[in-house]
Design a protein around this motif. Structure first.
Motif, PDB file in Angstrom:
ATOM      1  N   ASP A  23       0.853  -1.188   0.000  1.00 49.64           N
ATOM      2  CA  ASP A  23       0.000   0.000   0.000  1.00 49.64           C
ATOM      3  C   ASP A  23       0.892   1.243   0.000  1.00 49.64           C
ATOM      4  OD1 ASP A  23      -1.932   1.910   0.235  1.00 49.64           O
ATOM      5  OD2 ASP A  23      -2.607   1.327   2.237  1.00 49.64           O
ATOM      6  N   LYS A  24       0.854   2.000  -1.081  1.00 53.59           N
ATOM      7  CA  LYS A  24       1.690   3.198  -1.197  1.00 53.59           C
ATOM      8  C   LYS A  24       0.914   4.490  -1.008  1.00 53.59           C
ATOM      9  CE  LYS A  24       5.237   1.036  -4.039  1.00 53.59           C
ATOM     10  NZ  LYS A  24       6.058   1.103  -5.275  1.00 53.59           N
ATOM     11  N   GLY A  25      -0.327   4.378  -0.507  1.00 58.77           N
ATOM     12  CA  GLY A  25      -1.099   5.566  -0.170  1.00 58.77           C
ATOM     13  C   GLY A  25      -1.633   6.294  -1.391  1.00 58.77           C
ATOM     14  N   ASN A  26      -1.718   7.630  -1.295  1.00 57.16           N
ATOM     15  CA  ASN A  26      -2.278   8.436  -2.374  1.00 57.16           C
ATOM     16  C   ASN A  26      -1.335   8.483  -3.572  1.00 57.16           C
ATOM     17  OD1 ASN A  26      -4.613   9.150  -0.927  1.00 57.16           O
ATOM     18  ND2 ASN A  26      -3.570  10.849   0.062  1.00 57.16           N
ATOM     19  N   SER A  27      -1.905   8.404  -4.751  1.00 56.84           N
ATOM     20  CA  SER A  27      -1.116   8.589  -5.965  1.00 56.84           C
ATOM     21  C   SER A  27      -0.870  10.077  -6.174  1.00 56.84           C
ATOM     22  CB  SER A  27      -1.857   8.013  -7.171  1.00 56.84           C
ATOM     23  OG  SER A  27      -3.023   8.771  -7.438  1.00 56.84           O
ATOM     24  N   PHE A  28       0.015  10.400  -7.107  1.00 59.41           N
ATOM     25  CA  PHE A  28       0.241  11.801  -7.452  1.00 59.41           C
ATOM     26  C   PHE A  28      -1.046  12.406  -8.010  1.00 59.41           C
ATOM     27  CE2 PHE A  28       4.811  10.383  -8.209  1.00 59.41           C
ATOM     28  CZ  PHE A  28       5.236  10.878  -6.994  1.00 59.41           C
ATOM     29  N   ILE A  29      -1.239  13.698  -7.768  1.00 62.35           N
ATOM     30  CA  ILE A  29      -2.412  14.373  -8.297  1.00 62.35           C
ATOM     31  C   ILE A  29      -2.200  14.636  -9.781  1.00 62.35           C
ATOM     32  CG2 ILE A  29      -3.908  16.385  -8.088  1.00 62.35           C
ATOM     33  CD1 ILE A  29      -3.853  14.513  -5.646  1.00 62.35           C
ATOM     34  N   PRO A  30      -3.119  14.221 -10.631  1.00 60.95           N
ATOM     35  CA  PRO A  30      -2.926  14.441 -12.070  1.00 60.95           C
ATOM     36  C   PRO A  30      -3.045  15.920 -12.419  1.00 60.95           C
ATOM     37  CG  PRO A  30      -5.127  13.591 -11.652  1.00 60.95           C
ATOM     38  CD  PRO A  30      -4.392  13.537 -10.337  1.00 60.95           C
ATOM     39  N   SER A  31      -2.136  16.397 -13.256  1.00 61.88           N
ATOM     40  CA  SER A  31      -2.233  17.791 -13.721  1.00 61.88           C
ATOM     41  C   SER A  31      -3.363  17.949 -14.727  1.00 61.88           C
ATOM     42  CB  SER A  31      -0.909  18.233 -14.342  1.00 61.88           C
ATOM     43  OG  SER A  31      -0.571  17.375 -15.428  1.00 61.88           O
ATOM     44  N   LEU A  32      -3.753  16.832 -15.342  1.00 59.56           N
ATOM     45  CA  LEU A  32      -4.888  16.815 -16.261  1.00 59.56           C
ATOM     46  C   LEU A  32      -5.713  15.575 -15.955  1.00 59.56           C
ATOM     47  CD1 LEU A  32      -5.017  17.700 -19.977  1.00 59.56           C
ATOM     48  CD2 LEU A  32      -5.880  15.467 -19.264  1.00 59.56           C
ATOM     49  N   ILE A 107     -10.816  19.092  -0.132  1.00 62.58           N
ATOM     50  CA  ILE A 107     -10.996  17.801   0.550  1.00 62.58           C
ATOM     51  C   ILE A 107      -9.644  17.190   0.879  1.00 62.58           C
ATOM     52  CG2 ILE A 107     -11.917  15.461   0.371  1.00 62.58           C
ATOM     53  CD1 ILE A 107     -14.039  16.520  -1.544  1.00 62.58           C
ATOM     54  N   LEU A 108      -8.794  17.027  -0.136  1.00 64.53           N
ATOM     55  CA  LEU A 108      -7.495  16.393   0.058  1.00 64.53           C
ATOM     56  C   LEU A 108      -6.616  17.236   0.983  1.00 64.53           C
ATOM     57  CD1 LEU A 108      -5.762  13.965  -0.938  1.00 64.53           C
ATOM     58  CD2 LEU A 108      -4.823  15.516  -2.650  1.00 64.53           C
ATOM     59  N   GLY A 109      -6.061  16.602   1.996  1.00 63.49           N
ATOM     60  CA  GLY A 109      -5.165  17.285   2.918  1.00 63.49           C
ATOM     61  C   GLY A 109      -5.863  18.051   4.019  1.00 63.49           C
ATOM     62  N   ARG A 110      -7.189  18.116   3.976  1.00 64.79           N
ATOM     63  CA  ARG A 110      -7.942  18.815   5.015  1.00 64.79           C
ATOM     64  C   ARG A 110      -8.432  17.815   6.061  1.00 64.79           C
ATOM     65  NH1 ARG A 110      -9.273  24.054   3.217  1.00 64.79           N
ATOM     66  NH2 ARG A 110      -7.773  24.521   1.553  1.00 64.79           N
ATOM     67  N   LYS A 111      -8.742  18.322   7.240  1.00 69.06           N
ATOM     68  CA  LYS A 111      -9.276  17.470   8.289  1.00 69.06           C
ATOM     69  C   LYS A 111     -10.640  16.936   7.876  1.00 69.06           C
ATOM     70  CE  LYS A 111     -10.399  17.327  13.219  1.00 69.06           C
ATOM     71  NZ  LYS A 111     -10.484  18.094  14.484  1.00 69.06           N
ATOM     72  N   GLN A 112     -10.820  15.626   8.003  1.00 67.15           N
ATOM     73  CA  GLN A 112     -12.064  15.006   7.584  1.00 67.15           C
ATOM     74  C   GLN A 112     -13.201  15.318   8.551  1.00 67.15           C
ATOM     75  OE1 GLN A 112     -11.276  10.783   7.222  1.00 67.15           O
ATOM     76  NE2 GLN A 112     -10.920  10.965   5.023  1.00 67.15           N
ATOM     77  N   ASP A 113     -14.394  15.534   7.973  1.00 64.69           N
ATOM     78  CA  ASP A 113     -15.593  15.583   8.808  1.00 64.69           C
ATOM     79  C   ASP A 113     -15.838  14.189   9.369  1.00 64.69           C
ATOM     80  OD1 ASP A 113     -16.142  18.271   8.183  1.00 64.69           O
ATOM     81  OD2 ASP A 113     -17.116  17.681   6.305  1.00 64.69           O
ATOM     82  N   SER A 114     -16.529  14.136  10.495  1.00 66.69           N
ATOM     83  CA  SER A 114     -16.879  12.842  11.079  1.00 66.69           C
ATOM     84  C   SER A 114     -18.263  12.953  11.702  1.00 66.69           C
ATOM     85  CB  SER A 114     -15.852  12.413  12.127  1.00 66.69           C
ATOM     86  OG  SER A 114     -16.130  11.112  12.601  1.00 66.69           O
TER      87      SER A 114
END
Length: 436
Positions: A23-32, A107-114
């Motif tokens: 498991d390598k976590g999040n992939s890179f964010i696509p520029s497109l 959403i990404l990198g922000r504190k998640q709602d619960s």
């Protein structure tokens, strides 16, 4: 590790390389990002934004227009450059929104709602499933809200949670059942609450299910009877017809709702964390790559970008197969985007997946010997081909008896894509019915 799985009927087996998954976590964010408007079984969603619009991460960009389609959300913040026709993971062509990455993430990198879902009313849970675009990837990708809404109206309400993969080479559901069990169980509990399920089955292919039968998981299901079932795994075991038979649910007037681990996790994210379905975990493997990875990938990321992140090609690829070596679809364009129904990528080389020529049937009977539905696939396909030329009616009963497991195609020495031909006939029959 070479894994060998016996077929449910006959003496043939399936052998494949089951690599260690990292498991390598999040992939890179696509520029497109190329975001298809068809990420479900039904018709395309209708765009609610125009080319040139700027959108936020998670913003609705296309709205469902039928019970068989789902809302589509922006996986990244940015600019909608255009709407264009692109190749899709199922081998067809479809309209997609082409997005350029711009701006900040919400959403990404922000504190998640619960949120405490136990206090949310059932009709509100259905609204959230629909609003967040959650689909059920158990079989064909269908909107979860439509399936659950139909089940909630029935007298007998049963939920079946499959803890293994329908296609054993896919591996993602089995991985989630091992590494994300509590999160998936919570998602299943949310779905059970949304449909007021009286009975919930957790079905495992392992000898024991004690890992699921824990107080922490049992207390999630306060209004349902929980059954933990271990089945002796032979292929196929994970499709609707086989599970219904194995669980002795055939006498029920109301068929159960069946979900997998991926669906349960998406439902949890939508309700508990207020997250639209804009990403999913994908296992990327195959001898043409340098290694196996599990990445959390944004929908709309191209296959080429994913392979590049995994180190690129080690050898010349012969085929790239989406969603399993048995039931999956080959794609040939690296600009094909992944969708929220994508579970795995297999990048094969010429040694493991050589080019082949489809030859005429030699009437060896191997497909008949392995068919779990007691069909004669070769004979049925011959009839289908004759019917296509004569423009007469398909043998509907036999076509719909097919479980689509692909056993016949695996053993066929002439390499005839038998189950694909039967599946196309079933789609033609359904299309003719819809047109009437």
């Amino acid at each position: 590790m070479i894994k060998r799985i016996r077929f449910r009927k006959g003496f043939s087996s399936l052998e494949f390389q089951a690599p260690a998954i990292v498991d390598k976590g999040n992939s890179f964010i696509p520029s497109l990002a190329i975001v298809p408007l068809t990420q479900h079984y039904g018709p395309p969603a209708i765009p609610v934004v125009q080319a040139g619009s700027r959108v936020k991460e998670g913003q609705l960009i296309a709205r469902s227009n039928s019970p068989y389609s789902s809302h589509i959300h922006a996986p990244i913040p940015g600019l909608i450059r255009e709407f264009t026709t692109v190749p899709l993971p199922d081998g067809s062509l479809g309209i997609a929104a082409v997005m350029l990455l711009e701006g900040s993430f919400s959403i990404l990198g922000r504190k998640q709602d619960s949120f405490d879902w136990r206090h949310i009313q059932t009709h509100e849970l259905l609204r959230i499933f629909e609003e967040k675009g959650v689909i059920n990837t158990f079989d064909k990708p269908l909107p979860l809200s439509s399936l659950v809404s139909s089940a909630a109206k029935k007298t007998t309400k049963t939920l079946v949670v499959r803890m293994f993969d329908e296609d054993p080479t896919c591996m993602i559901d089995s991985w989630l059942a091992t590494h994300k069990l509590h999160e998936c169980a919570e998602g299943a509990a949310i779905i059970a609450r949304s449909m007021n399920a009286e009975t919930v089955y957790f079905v495992s292919s392992q000898p024991v299910t004690t890992s699921a039968n824990t107080p922490q998981i049992n207390e999630l299901f306060t209004h349902s009877t929980i059954n933990y079932v271990s089945i002796r795994y032979r292929y196929p075991s994970g499709n609707t017809k086989t599970l219904t038979r194995l669980l002795a649910l055939t006498e029920q007037k109301n068929p159960p709702v069946m979900i997998d681990m991926v669906t349960a996790l998406a439902a949890r994210d939508a309700v508990k964390h207020n997250m639209p379905t804009v990403h999913n975990r994908i296992i990327i493997s195959g001898p043409a790559l340098y290694g196996t990875s599990l990445l959390r990938v944004k929908s709309g990321t191209t296959i080429g970008d994913i392979i590049e992140e995994c180190g690129g090609f080690k050898t010349e690829p012969s085929r790239i197969i989406i969603n399993g070596l048995v039931l999956g679809q080959s794609v040939y364009d690296l600009d094909t985007p992944v969708t929220k129904a994508t579970k795995s990528l297999h990048v094969m080389n010429e040694d493991t997946c050589p080019s082949y020529t489809v030859r005429n049937c030699i009437h060896c009977g191997k497909c008949l010997a392995v068919c779990p539905a007691a069909l004669d696939p070769a004979r049925l396909v011959s009839r289908i081909n004759t019917i296509k030329k004569a423009s007469t009616d398909y043998p509907t009963t036999e076509v719909f008896r097919c479980e689509g497991c692909g056993c016949c195609s695996i053993v066929c020495p002439s390499r005839i894509p038998l189950h694909h031909i039967i599946r196309e006939a079933a789609e033609d029959i359904k299309g003719q019915g819809d047109a009437k």
